[in-house]
Design a protein around this motif. Sequence first.
Motif, PDB file in Angstrom:
ATOM      1  N   GLY A 135       0.810  -1.210   0.000  1.00 24.39           N
ATOM      2  CA  GLY A 135       0.000   0.000   0.000  1.00 24.39           C
ATOM      3  C   GLY A 135       0.844   1.261   0.000  1.00 24.39           C
ATOM      4  N   ALA A 136       1.962   1.221   0.738  1.00 25.57           N
ATOM      5  CA  ALA A 136       2.840   2.388   0.784  1.00 25.57           C
ATOM      6  C   ALA A 136       3.464   2.661  -0.582  1.00 25.57           C
ATOM      7  CB  ALA A 136       3.941   2.167   1.825  1.00 25.57           C
ATOM      8  N   VAL A 137       3.868   1.605  -1.271  1.00 19.89           N
ATOM      9  CA  VAL A 137       4.465   1.764  -2.601  1.00 19.89           C
ATOM     10  C   VAL A 137       3.454   2.356  -3.574  1.00 19.89           C
ATOM     11  CG1 VAL A 137       5.355   0.498  -4.600  1.00 19.89           C
ATOM     12  CG2 VAL A 137       6.215  -0.015  -2.308  1.00 19.89           C
ATOM     13  N   ALA A 138       2.220   1.861  -3.530  1.00 19.15           N
ATOM     14  CA  ALA A 138       1.170   2.398  -4.395  1.00 19.15           C
ATOM     15  C   ALA A 138       0.905   3.867  -4.065  1.00 19.15           C
ATOM     16  CB  ALA A 138      -0.101   1.582  -4.250  1.00 19.15           C
ATOM     17  N   THR A 139       0.928   4.202  -2.783  1.00 18.14           N
ATOM     18  CA  THR A 139       0.711   5.578  -2.357  1.00 18.14           C
ATOM     19  C   THR A 139       1.813   6.496  -2.854  1.00 18.14           C
ATOM     20  OG1 THR A 139      -0.463   4.845  -0.377  1.00 18.14           O
ATOM     21  CG2 THR A 139       0.423   7.084  -0.359  1.00 18.14           C
ATOM     22  N   ILE A 140       3.054   6.018  -2.781  1.00 15.36           N
ATOM     23  CA  ILE A 140       4.182   6.806  -3.289  1.00 15.36           C
ATOM     24  C   ILE A 140       4.008   7.066  -4.779  1.00 15.36           C
ATOM     25  CG2 ILE A 140       6.662   6.763  -3.750  1.00 15.36           C
ATOM     26  CD1 ILE A 140       6.974   5.189  -1.120  1.00 15.36           C
ATOM     27  N   GLY A 141       3.608   6.028  -5.509  1.00 16.15           N
ATOM     28  CA  GLY A 141       3.382   6.202  -6.942  1.00 16.15           C
ATOM     29  C   GLY A 141       2.328   7.255  -7.227  1.00 16.15           C
ATOM     30  N   THR A 142       1.240   7.222  -6.454  1.00 11.92           N
ATOM     31  CA  THR A 142       0.160   8.201  -6.634  1.00 11.92           C
ATOM     32  C   THR A 142       0.624   9.611  -6.300  1.00 11.92           C
ATOM     33  OG1 THR A 142      -1.495   6.519  -6.094  1.00 11.92           O
ATOM     34  CG2 THR A 142      -2.176   8.828  -5.938  1.00 11.92           C
ATOM     35  N   ALA A 143       1.337   9.750  -5.179  1.00 12.59           N
ATOM     36  CA  ALA A 143       1.787  11.070  -4.745  1.00 12.59           C
ATOM     37  C   ALA A 143       2.781  11.681  -5.738  1.00 12.59           C
ATOM     38  CB  ALA A 143       2.422  10.968  -3.361  1.00 12.59           C
ATOM     39  N   VAL A 144       3.696  10.863  -6.232  1.00 10.03           N
ATOM     40  CA  VAL A 144       4.711  11.366  -7.161  1.00 10.03           C
ATOM     41  C   VAL A 144       4.087  11.776  -8.487  1.00 10.03           C
ATOM     42  CG1 VAL A 144       6.724  10.698  -8.527  1.00 10.03           C
ATOM     43  CG2 VAL A 144       6.601  10.086  -6.106  1.00 10.03           C
ATOM     44  N   SER A 145       3.097  11.016  -8.940  1.00 11.53           N
ATOM     45  CA  SER A 145       2.565  11.244 -10.286  1.00 11.53           C
ATOM     46  C   SER A 145       1.432  12.250 -10.352  1.00 11.53           C
ATOM     47  CB  SER A 145       2.073   9.914 -10.870  1.00 11.53           C
ATOM     48  OG  SER A 145       0.910   9.464 -10.186  1.00 11.53           O
ATOM     49  N   PHE A 204      -2.967  18.417   3.818  1.00  6.76           N
ATOM     50  CA  PHE A 204      -1.961  17.510   4.387  1.00  6.76           C
ATOM     51  C   PHE A 204      -2.235  17.269   5.869  1.00  6.76           C
ATOM     52  CE2 PHE A 204       1.893  17.114   6.912  1.00  6.76           C
ATOM     53  CZ  PHE A 204       2.511  16.004   6.335  1.00  6.76           C
ATOM     54  N   SER A 205      -2.459  18.344   6.611  1.00  5.33           N
ATOM     55  CA  SER A 205      -2.682  18.219   8.050  1.00  5.33           C
ATOM     56  C   SER A 205      -3.942  17.432   8.356  1.00  5.33           C
ATOM     57  CB  SER A 205      -2.775  19.612   8.682  1.00  5.33           C
ATOM     58  OG  SER A 205      -1.628  20.382   8.395  1.00  5.33           O
ATOM     59  N   ALA A 206      -5.015  17.741   7.625  1.00  7.25           N
ATOM     60  CA  ALA A 206      -6.286  17.064   7.876  1.00  7.25           C
ATOM     61  C   ALA A 206      -6.188  15.574   7.582  1.00  7.25           C
ATOM     62  CB  ALA A 206      -7.391  17.697   7.026  1.00  7.25           C
ATOM     63  N   ASP A 207      -5.581  15.213   6.453  1.00  4.72           N
ATOM     64  CA  ASP A 207      -5.497  13.792   6.116  1.00  4.72           C
ATOM     65  C   ASP A 207      -4.546  13.044   7.034  1.00  4.72           C
ATOM     66  OD1 ASP A 207      -6.576  12.505   3.189  1.00  4.72           O
ATOM     67  OD2 ASP A 207      -6.927  14.616   3.573  1.00  4.72           O
ATOM     68  N   LEU A 208      -3.519  13.715   7.542  1.00 10.97           N
ATOM     69  CA  LEU A 208      -2.659  13.077   8.531  1.00 10.97           C
ATOM     70  C   LEU A 208      -3.464  12.749   9.790  1.00 10.97           C
ATOM     71  CD1 LEU A 208       0.974  13.885   9.380  1.00 10.97           C
ATOM     72  CD2 LEU A 208      -0.667  13.731  11.254  1.00 10.97           C
ATOM     73  N   VAL A 209      -4.274  13.706  10.245  1.00  8.82           N
ATOM     74  CA  VAL A 209      -5.104  13.472  11.431  1.00  8.82           C
ATOM     75  C   VAL A 209      -6.098  12.344  11.171  1.00  8.82           C
ATOM     76  CG1 VAL A 209      -6.848  14.490  12.938  1.00  8.82           C
ATOM     77  CG2 VAL A 209      -4.861  15.841  12.258  1.00  8.82           C
ATOM     78  N   LEU A 210      -6.739  12.348  10.005  1.00  6.04           N
ATOM     79  CA  LEU A 210      -7.756  11.339   9.696  1.00  6.04           C
ATOM     80  C   LEU A 210      -7.147   9.946   9.581  1.00  6.04           C
ATOM     81  CD1 LEU A 210      -9.866  13.315   7.055  1.00  6.04           C
ATOM     82  CD2 LEU A 210     -10.384  12.941   9.476  1.00  6.04           C
ATOM     83  N   SER A 211      -6.011   9.853   8.907  1.00  3.70           N
ATOM     84  CA  SER A 211      -5.363   8.553   8.743  1.00  3.70           C
ATOM     85  C   SER A 211      -4.898   8.003  10.086  1.00  3.70           C
ATOM     86  CB  SER A 211      -4.176   8.688   7.784  1.00  3.70           C
ATOM     87  OG  SER A 211      -3.479   7.479   7.661  1.00  3.70           O
ATOM     88  N   ALA A 212      -4.328   8.868  10.913  1.00  3.26           N
ATOM     89  CA  ALA A 212      -3.880   8.440  12.242  1.00  3.26           C
ATOM     90  C   ALA A 212      -5.068   8.026  13.107  1.00  3.26           C
ATOM     91  CB  ALA A 212      -3.097   9.570  12.909  1.00  3.26           C
ATOM     92  N   THR A 213      -6.165   8.757  13.007  1.00  2.00           N
ATOM     93  CA  THR A 213      -7.363   8.420  13.781  1.00  2.00           C
ATOM     94  C   THR A 213      -7.906   7.059  13.378  1.00  2.00           C
ATOM     95  OG1 THR A 213      -7.924  10.768  13.992  1.00  2.00           O
ATOM     96  CG2 THR A 213      -9.688   9.174  14.393  1.00  2.00           C
ATOM     97  N   GLY A 232      -0.117  13.103   3.367  1.00  2.00           N
ATOM     98  CA  GLY A 232      -0.636  13.212   4.730  1.00  2.00           C
ATOM     99  C   GLY A 232      -1.262  11.918   5.208  1.00  2.00           C
ATOM    100  N   ALA A 233      -2.055  11.301   4.343  1.00  4.58           N
ATOM    101  CA  ALA A 233      -2.691  10.024   4.703  1.00  4.58           C
ATOM    102  C   ALA A 233      -1.657   8.926   4.879  1.00  4.58           C
ATOM    103  CB  ALA A 233      -3.702   9.633   3.632  1.00  4.58           C
ATOM    104  N   ALA A 234      -0.603   8.964   4.036  1.00  6.25           N
ATOM    105  CA  ALA A 234       0.428   7.931   4.120  1.00  6.25           C
ATOM    106  C   ALA A 234       1.238   8.036   5.410  1.00  6.25           C
ATOM    107  CB  ALA A 234       1.358   8.031   2.911  1.00  6.25           C
ATOM    108  N   LEU A 235       1.443   9.249   5.905  1.00  2.21           N
ATOM    109  CA  LEU A 235       2.253   9.429   7.112  1.00  2.21           C
ATOM    110  C   LEU A 235       1.450   9.242   8.394  1.00  2.21           C
ATOM    111  CD1 LEU A 235       4.411  12.558   6.125  1.00  2.21           C
ATOM    112  CD2 LEU A 235       5.082  10.143   6.123  1.00  2.21           C
ATOM    113  N   GLY A 236       0.142   9.459   8.318  1.00  3.46           N
ATOM    114  CA  GLY A 236      -0.672   9.392   9.528  1.00  3.46           C
ATOM    115  C   GLY A 236      -0.700   8.022  10.171  1.00  3.46           C
ATOM    116  N   SER A 237      -0.890   6.982   9.366  1.00  5.69           N
ATOM    117  CA  SER A 237      -0.987   5.623   9.920  1.00  5.69           C
ATOM    118  C   SER A 237       0.289   5.170  10.611  1.00  5.69           C
ATOM    119  CB  SER A 237      -1.379   4.638   8.816  1.00  5.69           C
ATOM    120  OG  SER A 237      -2.713   4.862   8.408  1.00  5.69           O
ATOM    121  N   PRO A 238       1.464   5.260   9.948  1.00  9.14           N
ATOM    122  CA  PRO A 238       2.680   4.835  10.658  1.00  9.14           C
ATOM    123  C   PRO A 238       2.987   5.689  11.879  1.00  9.14           C
ATOM    124  CG  PRO A 238       3.219   5.839   8.531  1.00  9.14           C
ATOM    125  CD  PRO A 238       1.749   5.623   8.552  1.00  9.14           C
ATOM    126  N   LEU A 239       2.633   6.980  11.837  1.00  5.17           N
ATOM    127  CA  LEU A 239       2.833   7.833  13.007  1.00  5.17           C
ATOM    128  C   LEU A 239       1.988   7.339  14.175  1.00  5.17           C
ATOM    129  CD1 LEU A 239       3.947  10.369  14.405  1.00  5.17           C
ATOM    130  CD2 LEU A 239       2.032  11.654  13.401  1.00  5.17           C
TER     131      LEU A 239
END
Length: 400
Positions: free
Chosen positions: A64-74, A231-240, A352-359
């Motif tokens: 999932g992280a690899v797919a997310t990186i691909g999406t974010a970069v492109s 970024f901030s909102a999706d980090l909070v949502l993903s972490a939640t 933001g979503a990608a960083l929230g979960s591992p955080l």
Amino acid sequence: MPLAVSAPARAFRPYRDVLAVPGVVVLELVGSLGRVPAFMAGIVCVLHVVQHLGLGYGPAGLVGAVATIGTAVSSPWRGWVVDRYGLRRALVPSIAAQAVCWSVAPFVPYAGLLVTAFVAGALGPPVFTVVRQSLAVVVPAERRRTAFSLDAVLVEFSYMVGPAAGTAVALAWSTTAAMLVVGATQCLAAVAMFVLDPPLRSQPHDEHPGRTAARHGVWTTALVLAMACAFSADLVLSATDLAVVAQLREEDAVRWTGLVLAVWAAGSVVGGLVHGVLPRPVPPWLLVICLGAATTPLVLLHGPLALAVGTFVAGLFCAPVISATVDLVAHGVHESVRGRAMGWHAAATTVGAALGSPLAGAISDRVGVGTPFLVVGLLGVVAGAATAVVAARTHVAPRS
């Protein structure tokens, strides 16, 4: 009685007006067709790695992280392609990539799955950004906030349907069948978007898009502030999201996870619908502050019922903050570079979503479950406040 019935009808009349705009209903139907498999993909890949390949959740998360990186970069690059060459040319690589990647993915080893996940993510159909970009064109400016709120609510419904559908197909048949379904649905959605070819500009396509883009730069203060809020909102949502699962697991109440997350999503739906009919726009930085402030008290709650009530309250700000950032982008950049701007906005939300979960996972492991609510909630408050200060100094404000 007629007065009691007519009052809600009048309150939500703006949504009826938006849906009456030619092309909006079909656009949202096609958009939902593409969003559901996008939300299916994550859980299907996790189940495939764990059940079919016999690996752990760590390797599954890496896919999932690899797919997310691909999406974010492109995403920014895909937006540039849409701006410069039009939607149909941008969709051709997506259709081919989804057909190949999802046809191959069920039958390759883990290393091959990582490669296909990256390519599928990088060349995924830009459904989210295209729908929003088209809404900014076809819907009158005074109704855009309502349109973006409606779109955010429909995203929530796709989020509720996608993972459940992916799990159902994987358990009823196999993860191989589920992957093939994801690929087929992605291709179908991309082809439907290709045929629909929704308008992305209010004027005919520019014969010299490079010159037009040069006159209207993509990097505006409004875009930067919208990206910071997204970024901030999706980090909070993903972490939640992860923190809720960890909390319920710690309390031996995992069976209530689906219900609590559904209540959280319901709060987002209610908040999104209300936000779309407010007489004045609410700045996204204020919504980020509210989201963080509503998330922080979840650290004090225990038990599925209390957590469901708390997440419902926090969820009231989920859809509004996303739609508010999209509205800020739509008004803050020229339409000739709106594809790129929406691409950068999508990249910010993805990261933001990608960083929230591992955080949240790291905090849960080192400090304890529940603590992520406090940490990311405070981060949201601080980030929203900092963005508000910059907005005040640069005189950036959402338009009505």
